[in-house]
Write a protein that holds these residues in place. Structure first.
Motif, PDB file in Angstrom:
ATOM      1  N   THR A  32       0.810  -1.224   0.000  1.00  0.00           N
ATOM      2  CA  THR A  32       0.000   0.000   0.000  1.00  0.00           C
ATOM      3  C   THR A  32       0.838   1.266   0.000  1.00  0.00           C
ATOM      4  N   GLU A  33       2.175   1.115   0.245  1.00  0.00           N
ATOM      5  CA  GLU A  33       3.084   2.262   0.345  1.00  0.00           C
ATOM      6  C   GLU A  33       2.580   3.250   1.404  1.00  0.00           C
ATOM      7  N   SER A  34       2.258   2.688   2.568  1.00  0.00           N
ATOM      8  CA  SER A  34       1.752   3.479   3.688  1.00  0.00           C
ATOM      9  C   SER A  34       2.906   3.881   4.601  1.00  0.00           C
ATOM     10  N   ALA A  35       3.008   5.163   4.926  1.00  0.00           N
ATOM     11  CA  ALA A  35       4.085   5.648   5.784  1.00  0.00           C
ATOM     12  C   ALA A  35       3.925   5.140   7.213  1.00  0.00           C
ATOM     13  N   ILE A  36       2.685   5.021   7.689  1.00  0.00           N
ATOM     14  CA  ILE A  36       2.457   4.539   9.057  1.00  0.00           C
ATOM     15  C   ILE A  36       2.931   3.099   9.205  1.00  0.00           C
ATOM     16  N   LYS A  37       2.631   2.270   8.227  1.00  0.00           N
ATOM     17  CA  LYS A  37       3.058   0.874   8.296  1.00  0.00           C
ATOM     18  C   LYS A  37       4.571   0.747   8.157  1.00  0.00           C
ATOM     19  N   PHE A  38       5.190   1.624   7.383  1.00  0.00           N
ATOM     20  CA  PHE A  38       6.653   1.628   7.314  1.00  0.00           C
ATOM     21  C   PHE A  38       7.251   2.008   8.670  1.00  0.00           C
ATOM     22  N   GLY A  39       6.630   2.966   9.346  1.00  0.00           N
ATOM     23  CA  GLY A  39       7.124   3.350  10.666  1.00  0.00           C
ATOM     24  C   GLY A  39       7.026   2.211  11.670  1.00  0.00           C
ATOM     25  N   ARG A  40       5.922   1.462  11.629  1.00  0.00           N
ATOM     26  CA  ARG A  40       5.778   0.316  12.525  1.00  0.00           C
ATOM     27  C   ARG A  40       6.839  -0.729  12.227  1.00  0.00           C
ATOM     28  N   PHE A  41       7.109  -0.946  10.949  1.00  0.00           N
ATOM     29  CA  PHE A  41       8.141  -1.933  10.587  1.00  0.00           C
ATOM     30  C   PHE A  41       9.497  -1.534  11.138  1.00  0.00           C
TER      31      PHE A  41
END
Length: 238
Positions: free
Chosen positions: A186-195
């Motif tokens: 999804t290229e989501s910034a929030i999910k990248f931050g969680r990762f």
């Protein structure tokens, strides 16, 4: 020389009426018509005879037809409802994930080729290889600790190895690999931050386990090193 019994070709043929004598068939004589065979007495041309069709069969057929039509209408309604839900989920950004990996016993959804953009697939494959490497390392840790236990090292670290193997593989998948997979999709910034958050914690835990300081347990009890495991192999004592 012709005989007197020869037929006269100019003489008109005798007309024979087959219905003039109902009880008998007239002789053909000099006629070219062949006699008709007698009809059986019980033969009739009753074309107005009706065929009895059981009314129950027709009613059952109509009943079954109505049942099939009702089932078809129900299937169409369910199909439309399912399609409507899928469209609503797609508009809301929800993806229906079907378990497909590993192929012999699917427990997770994983399809990099179809779901991850092309320019991010290489990075995702690298992360996937890292997760598989963690599984391999925890499996090797269990084997090494088992060898040490057999050689008399102690049973405490064997139970710890089981805990690490059972908790580490699914934990790594849930905490950082799946968030990365969904972030790539999804290229989501929030999910990248969680990762990034959980991946840094995971790296810190791996370093702590590799060093195994005597903080929680006595040295070598948190993680069993490769060199120490090799030293317990039989051929190293020859």
């Amino acid at each position: 020389m012709g005989s007197r019994y020869d037929a006269n070709p100019f003489e008109p043929e005798e007309e024979v009426n087959p219905f003039s004598h109902p009880g008998s068939v007239p002789s053909a004589g000099g006629s070219r018509l062949s006699p008709l065979p007698p009809e059986p007495a019980d033969f009739s041309y009753d074309r107005g005879a009706t065929v009895d069709i059981p009314l129950g069969t027709a009613k059952d057929f109509k009943k079954k037809e109505r049942e099939l039509e009702a089932k078809e209408a129900e299937l169409k309604r369910r199909e439309q409802e399912l399609k409507r839900r899928e469209e609503a989920a797609a508009r809301a950004g929800i993806v229906l994930e079907e378990k497909n990996w590993p192929p012999f016993f699917p427990i997770i959804h994983h399809d990099i080729t179809r779901e991850i953009p092309t320019h991010l697939q290489r990075l995702q494959y690298t992360a996937f290889a890292t997760w598989l490497g963690i599984i391999l390392c925890l499996a090797w840790n269990f084997v090494a600790v088992t060898i040490a236990w057999i050689r008399g090292y102690g049973v405490k670290i064997w139970f710890l190895a089981i805990i690490y193997a059972l908790a580490g593989c699914p934990g790594a998948y849930v905490l950082w690999y799946r968030p990365l997979y969904r972030a790539m999709r999804t290229e989501s910034a929030i999910k990248f931050g969680r990762f990034f958050l959980f991946y840094l914690l995971h790296i810190g835990f791996c370093v702590f386990a590799a060093v195994a300081p005597p903080v929680v347990f006595k040295g070598k009890s948190l993680a069993f090193s490769t060199l120490l495991a090799l030293s317990y192999l039989p051929w190293n004592h020859l």
